[in-house]
Design an enzyme around this catalytic site. Structure first.
Site, PDB file in Angstrom:
ATOM      1  CG  ASN A 153     -11.344  -0.586   2.427  1.00 16.98           C
ATOM      2  OD1 ASN A 153     -12.712  -0.007   2.769  1.00 16.98           O
ATOM      3  ND2 ASN A 153     -10.423  -0.033   1.656  1.00 16.98           N
ATOM      4  CB  SER A 196      -1.083  -0.133   1.320  1.00 15.11           C
ATOM      5  OG  SER A 196      -2.014  -1.448   0.812  1.00 15.11           O
ATOM      6  N   GLY A 251     -14.117 -19.478   1.066  1.00  6.95           N
ATOM      7  CA  GLY A 251     -13.742 -18.722   2.391  1.00  6.95           C
ATOM      8  C   GLY A 251     -15.042 -18.223   3.120  1.00  6.95           C
ATOM      9  CE  LYS A 262     -10.106  -4.919   4.795  1.00  7.04           C
ATOM     10  NZ  LYS A 262     -10.127  -5.923   3.377  1.00  7.04           N
ATOM     11  CG  ASP A 294     -11.410  -4.109   0.436  1.00  8.38           C
ATOM     12  OD1 ASP A 294     -10.460  -3.590  -0.163  1.00  8.38           O
ATOM     13  OD2 ASP A 294     -11.417  -4.029   1.942  1.00  8.38           O
ATOM     14  N   GLY A 353      -4.901 -11.162  -8.129  1.00  9.29           N
ATOM     15  CA  GLY A 353      -5.535  -9.881  -6.778  1.00  9.29           C
ATOM     16  C   GLY A 353      -4.875  -8.544  -7.047  1.00  9.29           C
TER      17      GLY A 353
END
Length: 420
Positions: A78, A15, A117, A57, A93, A219
């Site tokens: 986020n 980031s 998930g 989050k 996101d 991703g």
């Protein structure tokens, strides 16, 4: 702190690189290992704007005076902006995942989607899939709860899904090579999307590619996209063309972070050219043959004499897997690296592969290379391996002139690979 990221563990976060590349402001990584530390940080509100990652989050929502309806519906924030002491929460996101899917032509309309998930990112990707018209969204868990309609991984294989989305950490650095879903046994798959961005291609994505799934994407672009949209909130202004910025930063990141592996026949120039390329690109040079010798303590001829080619290849695979998962390296590979598919997967997971193509008559006989005993042996070996080199390579680099010519050709090929 003006701008930055908070989370429990931030050691491998991209980031800071993305935000500073994008906007030029200073962006801090602020690891907060405990909830107590996170709460203290949020209570002080000594920042202009922050991003938030695992596991805070949901926690951060308690401190927000305003939460965007989409973030509220997902149950995760986020991106937080401090406006005169009041915290405003958003979820970029969602926007990042939507961009990733749109950019790669993933169409959810009328499709069955399985999401691997049950964590926070599951809710985000599920919301995107439903908003884009998915007919059915199924959840897959290692410990499925039948009352919630969750499926096991074995059940997911026969679900009839057209789209698979992974939101688990399976296959994430440093525990690469992990894949819990047999995508090869899922006929009719149109897309496999993995939110994991390190390595660039997880084992799931590599297997999807091998199975011929039309879209198989990791991703990294999602990470960049959510950062671009977060920066718009940070600065309270829109980019003129956000998709262009996303493509630019993603390409720059890949150019900077990925490995470059050189394959080709023994004495084709991989080591010499590799050192030149590594210096030009600011990458660490790794000679896999040298690493085998360092680890084993014997020369390559001695390894061949004691354990044969099979024994050597086993050691070669171990070193390939060791270095292949790292980044920012120039890896010079042994001539026979292409003989084992698992080696190529290890190289492809986080890098691009260049085939250094030198005419067989210009190759050196002997030189401590057990399989290069004569020119006839080299010709036979080259005939067997050439199709493998061509199949594995992202680009072919002729080395039939000067090394400067080969270096120039390699740099041009890399420009084309990273800018495409």
């Amino acid at each position: 702190m003006e701008y930055g990221l908070i989370g429990a563990k931030l050691g491998h976060s991209y980031s800071k690189i993305i935000h500073e590349m994008l906007c030029g402001y200073h962006y801090d990584l602020c690891p907060l290992p405990t909830e107590e530390e996170a709460r203290a940080f949020l209570a002080k509100r000594q920042f202009k704007a922050i991003n938030v990652t695992i596991p805070y989050k949901k926690l951060v929502m308690e401190y927000c005076s305003y939460i965007d309806p989409r973030a509220k519906a997902i149950g995760a924030v986020n991106t937080v902006v401090n406006k005169n002491g009041l915290l405003y929460g958003y979820n970029t996101d969602y926007m990042g995942f939507a961009h990733l899917c749109d950019a790669h032509g993933v169409s959810f309309a009328g499709k069955t989607v399985v999401i691997l998930g049950t964590g926070g990112t599951h809710n985000t990707t599920s919301a995107v899939a439903r908003d884009k018209g998915a007919a059915k969204v199924l959840t897959v868990s290692r410990h499925p709860d039948p009352e919630k309609g969750e499926l096991s991984y074995a059940e997911a294989v026969s679900s009839g899904a057209q789209i698979v989305v992974n939101t688990t950490p399976a296959g994430m650095y440093p525990n690469v090579g992990v894949c819990n879903l047999d995508v090869a046994a899922m006929p009719g798959l149109e897309a496999v999307v993995d939110v994991v961005y390190n390595p660039d291609k997880t084992e799931l994505i590599l297997r999807a590619e091998e199975a011929g799934v039309p879209v198989a994407v990791g991703g990294l672009e999602m990470l960049v996209a959510q950062a671009v949209y977060a920066a718009e909130y940070f600065l309270d202004r829109k980019f003129e063309d956000a998709p262009v910025e996303i493509r630019r930063i993603t390409a720059a990141l890949r150019r900077d972070m990925l490995n470059i592996a050189l394959i080709g026949m023994p004495s084709s120039g991989k080591t010499t050219l590799g050192r030149m390329l590594a210096k030009s690109l600011g990458r660490t040079f790794v000679d896999l043959d040298e690493e085998i010798v360092k680890t084993d303590g014997r020369s390559i001829p001695d390894i061949f004499a004691a354990e044969g080619e099979d024994g050597f290849r086993t050691k070669e695979t171990a070193e390939t897997q060791r270095f292949g998962k790292e980044g920012r390296q120039l890896i010079s590979c042994g001539g026979g690296i292409v003989k084992k598919p698992e080696n190529l997967r290890a190289l492809h997971q986080n890098g691009v592969i260049l085939f250094i193509d030198r005419p067989v008559d210009a190759l050196a006989v002997g030189g401590g290379r057990p399989l290069s005993s004569s020119m006839d042996a080299l010709r036979q070996m080259e005939a067997q391996r050439r199709p493998l080199y061509l199949a594995a390579a992202d680009a072919v680099i002729p080395n039939n002139g000067t090394l400067d010519d080969a270096l120039h050709a390699a740099m041009e090929a890399l420009d084309e690979i990273f800018d495409s």
